[in-house]
Motif scaffolding. Structure first.
Motif, mmCIF file in Angstrom:
data_model
loop_
_atom_site.group_PDB
_atom_site.id
_atom_site.type_symbol
_atom_site.label_atom_id
_atom_site.label_comp_id
_atom_site.label_asym_id
_atom_site.label_seq_id
_atom_site.Cartn_x
_atom_site.Cartn_y
_atom_site.Cartn_z
ATOM 1 N N GLY A 92 19.510 -12.573 29.348
ATOM 2 C CA GLY A 92 20.498 -11.949 28.483
ATOM 3 C C GLY A 92 20.417 -12.240 26.994
ATOM 4 N N ALA A 93 19.470 -13.042 26.535
ATOM 5 C CA ALA A 93 19.345 -13.328 25.101
ATOM 6 C C ALA A 93 18.776 -12.117 24.374
ATOM 7 C CB ALA A 93 18.444 -14.537 24.876
ATOM 8 N N LEU A 94 19.269 -11.875 23.154
ATOM 9 C CA LEU A 94 18.711 -10.822 22.305
ATOM 10 C C LEU A 94 17.813 -11.465 21.257
ATOM 11 C CD1 LEU A 94 21.800 -8.510 21.767
ATOM 12 C CD2 LEU A 94 19.872 -8.192 23.338
ATOM 13 N N ILE A 95 16.628 -10.878 21.082
ATOM 14 C CA ILE A 95 15.649 -11.371 20.120
ATOM 15 C C ILE A 95 15.215 -10.200 19.247
ATOM 16 C CG2 ILE A 95 13.393 -12.451 19.810
ATOM 17 C CD1 ILE A 95 13.762 -13.599 22.698
ATOM 18 N N TYR A 96 15.424 -10.356 17.937
ATOM 19 C CA TYR A 96 14.965 -9.358 16.963
ATOM 20 C C TYR A 96 13.520 -9.690 16.612
ATOM 21 C CZ TYR A 96 14.537 -7.060 12.392
ATOM 22 O OH TYR A 96 14.120 -6.314 11.320
ATOM 23 N N VAL A 97 12.641 -8.713 16.752
ATOM 24 C CA VAL A 97 11.224 -8.894 16.470
ATOM 25 C C VAL A 97 10.832 -7.931 15.360
ATOM 26 C CG1 VAL A 97 8.898 -8.848 17.443
ATOM 27 C CG2 VAL A 97 10.845 -9.412 18.916
ATOM 28 N N SER A 98 10.200 -8.462 14.333
ATOM 29 C CA SER A 98 9.661 -7.594 13.281
ATOM 30 C C SER A 98 8.220 -8.006 13.020
ATOM 31 C CB SER A 98 10.501 -7.672 12.009
ATOM 32 O OG SER A 98 10.494 -8.979 11.477
ATOM 33 N N TYR A 99 7.407 -7.020 12.675
ATOM 34 C CA TYR A 99 6.014 -7.363 12.391
ATOM 35 C C TYR A 99 5.345 -6.341 11.492
ATOM 36 C CZ TYR A 99 4.774 -4.171 16.282
ATOM 37 O OH TYR A 99 4.638 -3.100 17.117
ATOM 38 N N GLY A 100 4.401 -6.866 10.743
ATOM 39 C CA GLY A 100 3.441 -6.057 10.021
ATOM 40 C C GLY A 100 2.136 -6.126 10.782
ATOM 41 N N GLY A 101 1.195 -5.335 10.359
ATOM 42 C CA GLY A 101 -0.088 -5.388 11.026
ATOM 43 C C GLY A 101 -1.083 -4.435 10.413
ATOM 44 N N ARG A 102 -2.254 -4.396 11.018
ATOM 45 C CA ARG A 102 -3.347 -3.552 10.564
ATOM 46 C C ARG A 102 -4.007 -2.867 11.753
ATOM 47 N NH1 ARG A 102 -2.026 -3.695 5.887
ATOM 48 N NH2 ARG A 102 -3.108 -4.673 4.185
ATOM 49 N N SER A 103 -4.458 -1.657 11.498
ATOM 50 C CA SER A 103 -5.295 -0.957 12.468
ATOM 51 C C SER A 103 -6.523 -0.429 11.742
ATOM 52 C CB SER A 103 -4.537 0.201 13.129
ATOM 53 O OG SER A 103 -4.186 1.178 12.171
ATOM 54 N N VAL A 104 -7.646 -0.479 12.416
ATOM 55 C CA VAL A 104 -8.890 0.104 11.918
ATOM 56 C C VAL A 104 -9.451 0.923 13.075
ATOM 57 C CG1 VAL A 104 -11.185 -0.330 10.974
ATOM 58 C CG2 VAL A 104 -9.282 -1.857 10.365
ATOM 59 N N ILE A 105 -9.519 2.241 12.863
ATOM 60 C CA ILE A 105 -9.871 3.143 13.967
ATOM 61 C C ILE A 105 -10.962 4.113 13.508
ATOM 62 C CG2 ILE A 105 -8.986 4.851 15.604
ATOM 63 C CD1 ILE A 105 -6.210 3.543 15.182
ATOM 64 N N PRO A 106 -12.155 4.010 14.106
ATOM 65 C CA PRO A 106 -13.212 4.971 13.786
ATOM 66 C C PRO A 106 -12.774 6.395 14.155
ATOM 67 C CG PRO A 106 -14.110 3.058 14.939
ATOM 68 C CD PRO A 106 -12.609 2.964 15.024
ATOM 69 N N ASP A 107 -13.316 7.360 13.447
ATOM 70 C CA ASP A 107 -12.916 8.750 13.665
ATOM 71 C C ASP A 107 -13.179 9.226 15.094
ATOM 72 O OD1 ASP A 107 -12.006 8.903 11.076
ATOM 73 O OD2 ASP A 107 -13.791 9.928 10.305
ATOM 74 N N ASP A 108 -14.277 8.780 15.733
ATOM 75 C CA ASP A 108 -14.536 9.220 17.107
ATOM 76 C C ASP A 108 -13.468 8.679 18.062
ATOM 77 O OD1 ASP A 108 -15.698 6.609 16.705
ATOM 78 O OD2 ASP A 108 -16.878 6.875 18.528
ATOM 79 N N VAL A 109 -12.970 7.477 17.797
ATOM 80 C CA VAL A 109 -11.888 6.917 18.613
ATOM 81 C C VAL A 109 -10.595 7.684 18.361
ATOM 82 C CG1 VAL A 109 -10.449 4.866 18.996
ATOM 83 C CG2 VAL A 109 -12.943 4.636 18.789
ATOM 84 N N ARG A 110 -10.315 7.991 17.096
ATOM 85 C CA ARG A 110 -9.111 8.764 16.754
ATOM 86 C C ARG A 110 -9.125 10.108 17.484
ATOM 87 N NH1 ARG A 110 -5.154 8.197 13.797
ATOM 88 N NH2 ARG A 110 -5.920 6.522 12.503
ATOM 89 N N ALA A 111 -10.282 10.737 17.588
ATOM 90 C CA ALA A 111 -10.386 12.018 18.301
ATOM 91 C C ALA A 111 -10.052 11.828 19.780
ATOM 92 C CB ALA A 111 -11.790 12.593 18.126
ATOM 93 N N GLU A 112 -10.496 10.719 20.368
ATOM 94 C CA GLU A 112 -10.163 10.456 21.771
ATOM 95 C C GLU A 112 -8.676 10.169 21.939
ATOM 96 O OE1 GLU A 112 -12.964 8.009 24.075
ATOM 97 O OE2 GLU A 112 -14.300 8.175 22.331
ATOM 98 N N PHE A 113 -8.070 9.462 20.971
ATOM 99 C CA PHE A 113 -6.630 9.200 21.024
ATOM 100 C C PHE A 113 -5.829 10.500 21.003
ATOM 101 C CE2 PHE A 113 -6.711 4.688 18.973
ATOM 102 C CZ PHE A 113 -7.066 4.137 20.196
ATOM 103 N N ALA A 114 -6.351 11.524 20.362
ATOM 104 C CA ALA A 114 -5.641 12.808 20.264
ATOM 105 C C ALA A 114 -5.568 13.535 21.601
ATOM 106 C CB ALA A 114 -6.310 13.696 19.216
#
Length: 169
Positions: A92-114
């Motif tokens: 029952g505990a509430l935990i607020y989570v915040s984060y920054g981050g980075r992504s690096v995605i080649p174009d061929d991978v981005r096409a597969e994600f689509a």
């Protein structure tokens, strides 16, 4: 002596496993398009779960990720993350989570994600998805989270994203 202390501190940065979290983004990603500040995309968190040796529970609906994407080079996208969520532990505990981050995605991978049929099948070794979460809670049983910085290694899933999170020593 100072150099030895610096080297020893650097060697211990590797983290201790905290948990694995699955963020569900059932509503998809709202792409605002290219503004003067970059390609803005917003993902709405619709749920999820997390589990690890010291905590487990559910990700509440209502968080999100406000990301900005650009180009690292002619064949690769790079992005930043600005995400927030609330976790409810099994006790029952509430935990607020915040984060920054980075992504690096080649174009061929981005096409597969689509392609929804192929997106979750892409090998995570083909792209880079890293986060740096911090936690906030008033629950005394999880107060230790208020004093840690974590790192996470992520991957796409058919429901959103999965991150393995480690507490930096």
């Amino acid at each position: 002596m100072a150099e030895t202390m610096r080297a020893a501190a650097h060697d211990t940065v590797l983290g201790d496993y905290l948990c694995t979290v699955d963020f569900h983004v059932a509503g998809g990603i709202a792409a605002l398009g290219a503004s003067p500040f970059g390609e803005r995309r917003i993902g709405y968190v619709t749920g999820g779960s997390f589990a690890g040796p010291r905590l487990s529970g559910t990700v509440l609906e209502g968080g999100g990720n406000w990301s900005v994407a650009g180009r690292l080079d002619s064949q690769t996208s790079v992005g930043t993350m600005d995400a927030r969520a609330i976790w409810r532990t099994d006790d029952g505990a509430l935990i607020y989570v915040s984060y920054g981050g980075r992504s690096v995605i080649p174009d061929d991978v981005r096409a597969e994600f689509a392609d929804p049929a192929r997106a979750a099948l892409v090998d995570p070794a083909r792209y880079y998805l890293r986060i740096a979460p911090v936690f906030e809670t008033a629950h005394p049983g999880y107060a230790w989270l208020n004093g840690v910085l974590a790192i996470g290694v992520g991957e796409r899933t058919d429901l959103g994203a999965r991150h393995r999170i480690y507490v930096v020593r």
